[in-house]
Design a protein around this motif. Structure first.
Motif, PDB file in Angstrom:
ATOM      1  N   MET A  71       0.839  -1.189   0.000  1.00 25.13           N
ATOM      2  CA  MET A  71       0.000   0.000   0.000  1.00 25.13           C
ATOM      3  C   MET A  71       0.884   1.253   0.000  1.00 25.13           C
ATOM      4  O   MET A  71       1.824   1.356   0.783  1.00 25.13           O
ATOM      5  N   THR A  72       0.591   2.184  -0.901  1.00 23.99           N
ATOM      6  CA  THR A  72       1.345   3.431  -0.977  1.00 23.99           C
ATOM      7  C   THR A  72       0.819   4.407   0.057  1.00 23.99           C
ATOM      8  O   THR A  72      -0.387   4.700   0.108  1.00 23.99           O
ATOM      9  N   LEU A  73       1.710   4.914   0.895  1.00 21.68           N
ATOM     10  CA  LEU A  73       1.312   5.848   1.931  1.00 21.68           C
ATOM     11  C   LEU A  73       1.359   7.277   1.417  1.00 21.68           C
ATOM     12  O   LEU A  73       2.212   7.628   0.595  1.00 21.68           O
ATOM     13  N   SER A  74       0.452   8.113   1.924  1.00 27.23           N
ATOM     14  CA  SER A  74       0.491   9.530   1.575  1.00 27.23           C
ATOM     15  C   SER A  74       1.747  10.150   2.168  1.00 27.23           C
ATOM     16  O   SER A  74       2.307   9.634   3.152  1.00 27.23           O
ATOM     17  N   PRO A  75       2.237  11.272   1.611  1.00 30.11           N
ATOM     18  CA  PRO A  75       3.432  11.915   2.170  1.00 30.11           C
ATOM     19  C   PRO A  75       3.267  12.270   3.648  1.00 30.11           C
ATOM     20  O   PRO A  75       4.229  12.168   4.418  1.00 30.11           O
ATOM     21  N   LEU A  76       2.049  12.680   4.050  1.00 32.56           N
ATOM     22  CA  LEU A  76       1.820  13.045   5.447  1.00 32.56           C
ATOM     23  C   LEU A  76       1.944  11.819   6.349  1.00 32.56           C
ATOM     24  O   LEU A  76       2.645  11.854   7.368  1.00 32.56           O
ATOM     25  N   ILE A  77       1.282  10.737   5.991  1.00 28.45           N
ATOM     26  CA  ILE A  77       1.358   9.511   6.792  1.00 28.45           C
ATOM     27  C   ILE A  77       2.796   9.005   6.840  1.00 28.45           C
ATOM     28  O   ILE A  77       3.307   8.607   7.901  1.00 28.45           O
ATOM     29  N   ALA A  78       3.482   9.028   5.686  1.00 30.01           N
ATOM     30  CA  ALA A  78       4.868   8.550   5.633  1.00 30.01           C
ATOM     31  C   ALA A  78       5.765   9.377   6.544  1.00 30.01           C
ATOM     32  O   ALA A  78       6.641   8.837   7.236  1.00 30.01           O
ATOM     33  N   ALA A  79       5.559  10.700   6.568  1.00 28.53           N
ATOM     34  CA  ALA A  79       6.383  11.574   7.404  1.00 28.53           C
ATOM     35  C   ALA A  79       6.124  11.317   8.887  1.00 28.53           C
ATOM     36  O   ALA A  79       7.061  11.280   9.698  1.00 28.53           O
ATOM     37  N   ILE A  80       4.857  11.140   9.243  1.00 27.88           N
ATOM     38  CA  ILE A  80       4.520  10.874  10.649  1.00 27.88           C
ATOM     39  C   ILE A  80       5.135   9.553  11.083  1.00 27.88           C
ATOM     40  O   ILE A  80       5.742   9.447  12.151  1.00 27.88           O
ATOM     41  N   ARG A  81       4.980   8.524  10.256  1.00 23.45           N
ATOM     42  CA  ARG A  81       5.511   7.203  10.605  1.00 23.45           C
ATOM     43  C   ARG A  81       7.027   7.241  10.733  1.00 23.45           C
ATOM     44  O   ARG A  81       7.591   6.673  11.687  1.00 23.45           O
ATOM     45  N   GLN A  82       7.702   7.945   9.811  1.00 18.38           N
ATOM     46  CA  GLN A  82       9.153   8.030   9.870  1.00 18.38           C
ATOM     47  C   GLN A  82       9.617   8.728  11.138  1.00 18.38           C
ATOM     48  O   GLN A  82      10.574   8.297  11.797  1.00 18.38           O
ATOM     49  N   ARG A  83       8.916   9.818  11.518  1.00 23.72           N
ATOM     50  CA  ARG A  83       9.321  10.543  12.732  1.00 23.72           C
ATOM     51  C   ARG A  83       9.117   9.673  13.973  1.00 23.72           C
ATOM     52  O   ARG A  83       9.940   9.694  14.892  1.00 23.72           O
ATOM     53  N   LEU A  84       8.031   8.902  13.997  1.00 25.77           N
ATOM     54  CA  LEU A  84       7.798   8.018  15.134  1.00 25.77           C
ATOM     55  C   LEU A  84       8.804   6.871  15.147  1.00 25.77           C
ATOM     56  O   LEU A  84       9.269   6.467  16.221  1.00 25.77           O
ATOM     57  N   ASN A  85       9.157   6.353  13.985  1.00 28.19           N
ATOM     58  CA  ASN A  85      10.213   5.328  13.914  1.00 28.19           C
ATOM     59  C   ASN A  85      11.511   5.875  14.487  1.00 28.19           C
ATOM     60  O   ASN A  85      12.195   5.195  15.267  1.00 28.19           O
ATOM     61  N   ASP A  86      11.852   7.104  14.105  1.00 30.14           N
ATOM     62  CA  ASP A  86      13.083   7.734  14.591  1.00 30.14           C
ATOM     63  C   ASP A  86      13.054   7.922  16.103  1.00 30.14           C
ATOM     64  O   ASP A  86      14.102   7.948  16.759  1.00 30.14           O
ATOM     65  N   ALA A  87      11.825   8.085  16.657  1.00 31.04           N
ATOM     66  CA  ALA A  87      11.674   8.315  18.098  1.00 31.04           C
ATOM     67  C   ALA A  87      11.591   7.012  18.888  1.00 31.04           C
ATOM     68  O   ALA A  87      11.395   7.040  20.103  1.00 31.04           O
ATOM     69  N   GLY A  88      11.740   5.875  18.204  1.00 35.52           N
ATOM     70  CA  GLY A  88      11.763   4.604  18.921  1.00 35.52           C
ATOM     71  C   GLY A  88      10.498   3.784  18.845  1.00 35.52           C
ATOM     72  O   GLY A  88      10.318   2.848  19.635  1.00 35.52           O
ATOM     73  N   TYR A  89       9.599   4.113  17.914  1.00 32.35           N
ATOM     74  CA  TYR A  89       8.384   3.318  17.732  1.00 32.35           C
ATOM     75  C   TYR A  89       8.612   2.291  16.621  1.00 32.35           C
ATOM     76  O   TYR A  89       9.220   2.592  15.593  1.00 32.35           O
ATOM     77  N   ASP A  90       8.099   1.088  16.851  1.00 30.81           N
ATOM     78  CA  ASP A  90       8.225   0.015  15.862  1.00 30.81           C
ATOM     79  C   ASP A  90       6.897  -0.158  15.128  1.00 30.81           C
ATOM     80  O   ASP A  90       5.816  -0.116  15.740  1.00 30.81           O
ATOM     81  N   ASP A  91       6.983  -0.382  13.814  1.00 34.72           N
ATOM     82  CA  ASP A  91       5.779  -0.648  13.029  1.00 34.72           C
ATOM     83  C   ASP A  91       5.212  -2.013  13.379  1.00 34.72           C
ATOM     84  O   ASP A  91       5.951  -2.993  13.532  1.00 34.72           O
TER      85      ASP A  91
END
Length: 205
Positions: free
Chosen positions: A1-21
């Motif tokens: 599934m292709t994520l919107s730029p907004l969703i992708a940015a939020i997920r990336q920032r949370l990944n960087d903060a220590g959240y796992d998908d």
């Protein structure tokens, strides 16, 4: 599934903060749940469960407020059935949902980000994006200037805080600091939650 730029940015920032998908769909109490994205915290935020809902793309009925609310209420009941201690946060990314989505606030912490902030050059402004999800991010204390680094670590922290928050907030943070990093994180999260509730009440008044 292709994520919107907004969703992708939020997920990336949370990944960087220590959240796992988390893989989606995922199962809870034998029930399958599908969301645009789901993440789980680590260490001091191991009990944080974050759901990403793309209200613009509308996948999985995400553009329908009633359907979003029904799915999240079902997940909340599943968490209750399993006696889970997860703290549920729902990030609504995109257009404002029609319907009684405000009711979500009774069962989860709700954050709404309508667009991906951009700077003057038109590039994503991740600092402004962080402001919208600050409650989910680790505490970051401003660094004191070289000529201000005298005194104990506690004194340096108090000096730094005086530049950005009021006295009552400083007292809350300093009291929590005596109990460790996790206590400070929890105290800051509670302060932010209270501020968001107050702002919402003022906007409704």
């Amino acid at each position: 599934m292709t994520l919107s730029p907004l969703i992708a940015a939020i997920r990336q920032r949370l990944n960087d903060a220590g959240y796992d998908d988390l893989p989606t769909p995922f199962r809870m109490a034998g029930v399958e749940f599908q969301f645009t994205g789901a993440l789980r915290g680590r260490h001091g935020r191991a009990l944080d469960l974050v759901l990403l809902v793309d209200t613009t793309a509308g996948s999985f009925g995400d553009s329908d407020g009633a359907r979003v609310r029904a799915r999240i209420q079902a997940l909340s009941r599943a968490l209750d059935v399993t006696a889970s201690r997860y703290v549920l946060t729902v990030v609504l990314a995109g257009a404002t949902l029609p319907g009684d989505v405000e009711a979500l606030a009774d069962i989860a912490r709700v954050l709404h980000i309508d667009t991906l902030p951009v700077d003057e050059a038109g590039d994503p402004d991740f600092d402004r994006l962080e402001d919208s999800i600050r409650v989910l991010l680790p505490l970051s204390i401003p660094q004191a200037a070289a000529d201000e680094q005298d005194g104990t670590a506690q004194e340096q922290l108090e000096k730094a805080l005086k530049k950005v928050v009021d006295g009552a907030t400083i007292n809350t943070i300093m009291d929590a600091a005596e109990r460790g990093d996790e206590a400070v994180t929890d105290a800051i999260a509670s302060l932010i939650d209270a501020a968001l509730v107050k702002r919402n009440e003022e906007e409704k008044a």
